[in-house]
Design a protein around this motif. Sequence first.
Motif, mmCIF file in Angstrom:
data_model
loop_
_atom_site.group_PDB
_atom_site.id
_atom_site.type_symbol
_atom_site.label_atom_id
_atom_site.label_comp_id
_atom_site.label_asym_id
_atom_site.label_seq_id
_atom_site.Cartn_x
_atom_site.Cartn_y
_atom_site.Cartn_z
ATOM 1 N N MET A 1 49.456 63.886 41.420
ATOM 2 C CA MET A 1 50.021 65.394 41.544
ATOM 3 C C MET A 1 51.461 65.458 42.046
ATOM 4 O O MET A 1 51.816 64.553 42.949
ATOM 5 N N ALA A 2 51.952 66.655 41.972
ATOM 6 C CA ALA A 2 53.309 66.741 42.556
ATOM 7 C C ALA A 2 53.344 67.429 43.914
ATOM 8 O O ALA A 2 52.680 68.535 43.701
ATOM 9 N N ILE A 3 54.166 66.965 44.869
ATOM 10 C CA ILE A 3 53.636 67.738 46.126
ATOM 11 C C ILE A 3 55.280 68.058 46.800
ATOM 12 O O ILE A 3 56.117 67.062 46.724
ATOM 13 N N THR A 4 55.252 69.097 47.290
ATOM 14 C CA THR A 4 56.687 69.392 47.865
ATOM 15 C C THR A 4 56.304 69.218 49.441
ATOM 16 O O THR A 4 55.378 69.889 50.045
ATOM 17 N N LEU A 5 56.866 68.414 50.096
ATOM 18 C CA LEU A 5 56.999 68.041 51.458
ATOM 19 C C LEU A 5 58.213 68.447 52.218
ATOM 20 O O LEU A 5 59.411 68.083 51.540
ATOM 21 N N LYS A 6 57.981 69.184 53.359
ATOM 22 C CA LYS A 6 59.179 69.404 54.214
ATOM 23 C C LYS A 6 59.183 68.347 55.264
ATOM 24 O O LYS A 6 58.387 68.498 56.200
ATOM 25 N N LEU A 7 60.351 67.504 55.334
ATOM 26 C CA LEU A 7 60.195 66.363 56.179
ATOM 27 C C LEU A 7 61.558 66.253 56.943
ATOM 28 O O LEU A 7 62.582 66.013 56.130
ATOM 29 N N ASN A 8 61.641 66.232 58.099
ATOM 30 C CA ASN A 8 62.764 66.227 58.958
ATOM 31 C C ASN A 8 63.853 67.003 58.513
ATOM 32 O O ASN A 8 65.283 66.895 58.335
ATOM 33 N N THR A 10 64.185 68.348 55.372
ATOM 34 C CA THR A 10 64.550 68.396 54.185
ATOM 35 C C THR A 10 63.322 68.355 53.278
ATOM 36 O O THR A 10 62.266 67.903 53.667
ATOM 37 N N THR A 11 63.751 69.148 51.977
ATOM 38 C CA THR A 11 62.326 69.392 51.188
ATOM 39 C C THR A 11 62.526 68.041 50.105
ATOM 40 O O THR A 11 63.498 67.697 49.534
ATOM 41 N N HIS A 12 61.334 67.509 49.913
ATOM 42 C CA HIS A 12 61.182 66.190 49.131
ATOM 43 C C HIS A 12 60.016 66.623 47.974
ATOM 44 O O HIS A 12 58.980 67.185 48.519
ATOM 45 N N GLU A 13 60.352 66.172 46.921
ATOM 46 C CA GLU A 13 59.314 66.397 45.662
ATOM 47 C C GLU A 13 58.618 64.990 45.718
ATOM 48 O O GLU A 13 59.526 64.104 45.187
ATOM 49 N N VAL A 14 57.426 64.432 45.898
ATOM 50 C CA VAL A 14 56.840 63.327 45.776
ATOM 51 C C VAL A 14 55.686 63.688 44.685
ATOM 52 O O VAL A 14 55.134 64.458 44.533
ATOM 53 N N SER A 58 49.330 59.476 60.986
ATOM 54 C CA SER A 58 49.676 59.673 59.500
ATOM 55 C C SER A 58 48.697 59.129 58.647
ATOM 56 O O SER A 58 48.701 59.207 57.424
ATOM 57 N N CYS A 59 48.188 58.014 59.201
ATOM 58 C CA CYS A 59 47.212 57.245 58.278
ATOM 59 C C CYS A 59 46.160 57.968 58.038
ATOM 60 O O CYS A 59 45.206 57.456 57.038
ATOM 61 N N GLN A 60 45.702 59.089 58.729
ATOM 62 C CA GLN A 60 44.664 59.629 58.361
ATOM 63 C C GLN A 60 44.826 61.220 58.127
ATOM 64 O O GLN A 60 43.954 62.100 58.286
ATOM 65 N N THR A 61 46.152 61.467 57.736
ATOM 66 C CA THR A 61 46.462 62.687 57.258
ATOM 67 C C THR A 61 46.651 62.801 55.929
ATOM 68 O O THR A 61 47.504 61.804 55.491
ATOM 69 N N TYR A 62 45.959 63.391 55.223
ATOM 70 C CA TYR A 62 46.202 63.464 53.653
ATOM 71 C C TYR A 62 47.125 64.437 52.863
ATOM 72 O O TYR A 62 47.305 65.419 53.555
ATOM 73 N N ILE A 63 47.829 63.850 52.139
ATOM 74 C CA ILE A 63 49.027 64.336 51.484
ATOM 75 C C ILE A 63 48.812 65.866 50.943
ATOM 76 O O ILE A 63 49.721 66.763 51.229
ATOM 77 N N GLU A 64 47.709 66.118 50.553
ATOM 78 C CA GLU A 64 47.482 67.264 49.903
ATOM 79 C C GLU A 64 47.234 68.576 51.209
ATOM 80 O O GLU A 64 47.163 69.506 50.708
ATOM 81 N N ASP A 65 47.077 67.951 52.308
ATOM 82 C CA ASP A 65 46.634 68.870 53.384
ATOM 83 C C ASP A 65 48.143 69.340 54.196
ATOM 84 O O ASP A 65 48.030 70.081 55.114
ATOM 85 N N VAL A 66 49.177 68.820 53.926
ATOM 86 C CA VAL A 66 50.183 68.776 54.503
ATOM 87 C C VAL A 66 51.382 69.586 53.881
ATOM 88 O O VAL A 66 52.508 69.907 54.318
ATOM 89 N N GLU A 67 51.275 70.081 52.635
ATOM 90 C CA GLU A 67 52.218 70.968 51.731
ATOM 91 C C GLU A 67 52.402 72.065 52.734
ATOM 92 O O GLU A 67 51.403 72.869 53.202
ATOM 93 N N GLY A 68 53.568 72.452 52.802
ATOM 94 C CA GLY A 68 53.957 73.722 53.594
ATOM 95 C C GLY A 68 54.275 73.505 55.065
ATOM 96 O O GLY A 68 54.673 74.335 55.652
#
Lengths: 154, 727
Positions: A1-8, A10-14, A58-68
């Motif tokens: 799935m495509a996920i939008t991450l706001k990191l440091n 900057t917005t990244h599409e991963v 971050s090893c126990q934080t899942y990508i689908e839970d961090v969007e936004g």
Amino acid sequence: MAITLKLNGTTHEVEADPGTPLLWVIRDELKLTGTKFGCGVASCGACTVHLDGEPVRSCQTYIEDVEGSEITTIEQMEEDPIGKAVQQAWAELDVVQCGYCQSGQIMSAVGLLRENAKPSAAEIDEYMYGNACRCATYQRIRAGIQRAAEIMEA
Amino acid sequence: MTPKTSRRSFLKGAAAAAGAALFIGARPDGALAASSSDAMLNPFVKIDSEGNVTAIIKHFEKGQGPATGLSTLIAEELGLRMDQIHYAFAPSNPQVYNNLLFGPFQGTGGSTAMANSFMQYRQAGAAARELLIKSAAEAWGVDPAGLSIEEGMVVGAGRSAPIGDFVAAAAQMEPPAEPRLKSPEEWRIIGNESTRRLDSVIKGNGKAKFAMDVHLDNQMVVVIARPEQRGAMATGFDDSAAKEVKGFINAAVLPNKAGVAVYAENTWAAIQAREALSVTWDTSAAETRSSDEIRAEIMAALDAEPEYNVLKKDHAETLAAIEGAAQVIEKTFYFPLLAHAPMEPLNCTIEQTAEGDIVLHDGAQMPTGPHMAFQQIFGLPAEKIHINTMLAGGSFGRRATPDADYQVEAALAFVMTDRSRPVKLVWTREDDLRSGYYRPAFGHKVRVGLSAEGEILGWDHRIAGQSIMKGTAFEAFAVHDGVDGSSVEGVSDTPYRVPGMFVGLTDTKKATSTLWWRSVGHTHTAYAMEVMMDLAAKAAGRDPVEFRLVHLAGGGADQARKAAVLKLAAEKAGWGKAQAGRHMGVAVHKSFGSYAAEVVEISGTAEDGFRIEKVTAAVDCGIPVNPDIIRAQMEGGIGYGIGHAMRDQITLAGGAVEQYNFPDYEPLRIGDIGAIEVHIVKSTEAPTGIGEPGTPPSAPALANAIAAASALTVADLPMVEHGVSFA
């Protein structure tokens, strides 16, 4: 799935499957390698990042839970007044040895100082319990956090 | 011990190398790069025409400090500030960059980095200084005797200019046969308390690159599916479920059948695909024993006639002396298997260049090991194999396997591919704890006979465990008359004057892969010796410090140095003056040429749990080159020793390791030790080890403190499994 991450900032599409730990997206996809893999079971703290300002493993934080959410890594700490103070204290006291756990130690230390500007030794020990250092630099981590608190106060 | 180098041949070699100008190196992202040097004065230091100085570090950096330490030596002789020098890790070259104490072998271990480099790197820096000054003197038409280098400038004769101005001319000159080394009175950086680590800042901002951080274009990540039972062989696998994992590429049984390589596009996919893989194992030759059986074998060996009479003494004499003693103290000790568990799990990356060369990116502790193994695996000459040594996230001995275990594993995984894509091997923490190499389990049985006056009459010391060195490339170096020195070091060579001492050793059968673990044999020998010294002191009705000093009196320099650190630690700790509710224990031990004494102060009780309030240490490691790094290594060595003694062990059930990750191999945590204070003896002796000597006395000093507080002498480790709890 495509996920939008706001990191440091900057917005990244991963592209990543649900269940993928944030750690591996940061390291393997975004190639920010300051965040470390140490145990994969949230038992050593080497992978600590901030999620909306709060330290998480971050090893126990899942990508689908961090969007936004706002994700911050060690690479951004020079821009953070507390992060900068902690880094200065770390350098003054030569806290590091092998250094592999220290990104995580610093991310946790910043989290502590953000909620407690002048922690006691006992409060440091309690808050930093989950960040392991196999070189046993703990003495200096404790002193480094107290020094950072002084720098912030000045 | 200061290794002697032939200065003339060393410097001639350096001058000849100055003409050779091609370097294969790596960019910060780990990719290969080639460059020419226009000003390489010798292989240990590089100065360019801009005046940038780079110390080429022949040892790897796992936190113990050689990148800073060896740079300190160069900076001192070259008249630089520490912020004017950079470091780079040397390529693999056992001729130029060998450890002078290991022969033609490049490697870090045995706490030798500073000991074997102290003269070599100072000579290199001094030769560079003299050539630059000579070059400046010729350019200016003045007497070189009036010139010096201060903070990167050649100064004198009323002039000054940056050193970079003289690099080209200096590179054409013949270096002096005997460069003048600065005298200790001239030192400004060696011994300077304010020197900071050169790698401190990059390790605090995420920019430091460890081998785990290598990302080569188009790389694959491989993890290995391993058997539960040690020594089982893979016979096949079903990867139908693994194929469902996005990013999975393929799987293949390793040529040596030790496991199945799982290839994927990224680390998480590789880990997921391995979970989904179903492997069939041939366990016919696998280990089936449990830890209890291994322990029983060791205990039985302690009661049988020893295989080796280590000191070649008459055992009957020792037995007779003990027989006739007024008091006999006896204790049997057991030390379990221990994993190293460095913070950075093992990993390395291999790529093939367009020219067919092989490049290994690795936190390489002993580059010569994989360099030799790769020549065989790839069928290539040495010069076609390159090792890019990167920062290592700890080791404690684990990255220095004589058989280059994980690098060979990566090479086997790489040769099974078409080599068009780099292969990065990643171990997880589970791989590290379960498929690793361990500090072998050891047992000691010690009987000491005391006279009515409390004098030692006889000391019968039996040791049994699995040899580390036998069957490895280090056997010739470490095994003499059948005795693996690493099994008995710290007992057979104790500086204590112990009358009637007999040391017996029995090798037990192979149970696991064994490996040196921070301080090697001293990890168990110091514990047995120092707990026995306390028991003997108590039986003799003497103070533990005073009793030890009696057995160090009247000897030579060895005894005097050991006694001096003991007295210093006792004085600084306030020995004998513990406040109410506090108890102290002491231990002192010589290892790797250095002397360390530690006093552990605890509060609490056996029932409610003890708390380690403070550790006060004193160390004599010769000339203290970087005092703050020495202090840090003592702090870390103490933590490493105490943490494992408190609560760690690796156990086997049916040949399988029972621990899986940090939750059941619990590291020392920040609250476990209240404070550590380190005092350094201002020695003028040649520098000796510091990475390891802090570890051996720490656990027995804790045991002796617990005995003082509770009359409980812990002879079985880890402590928490044997009647001790910690608050």
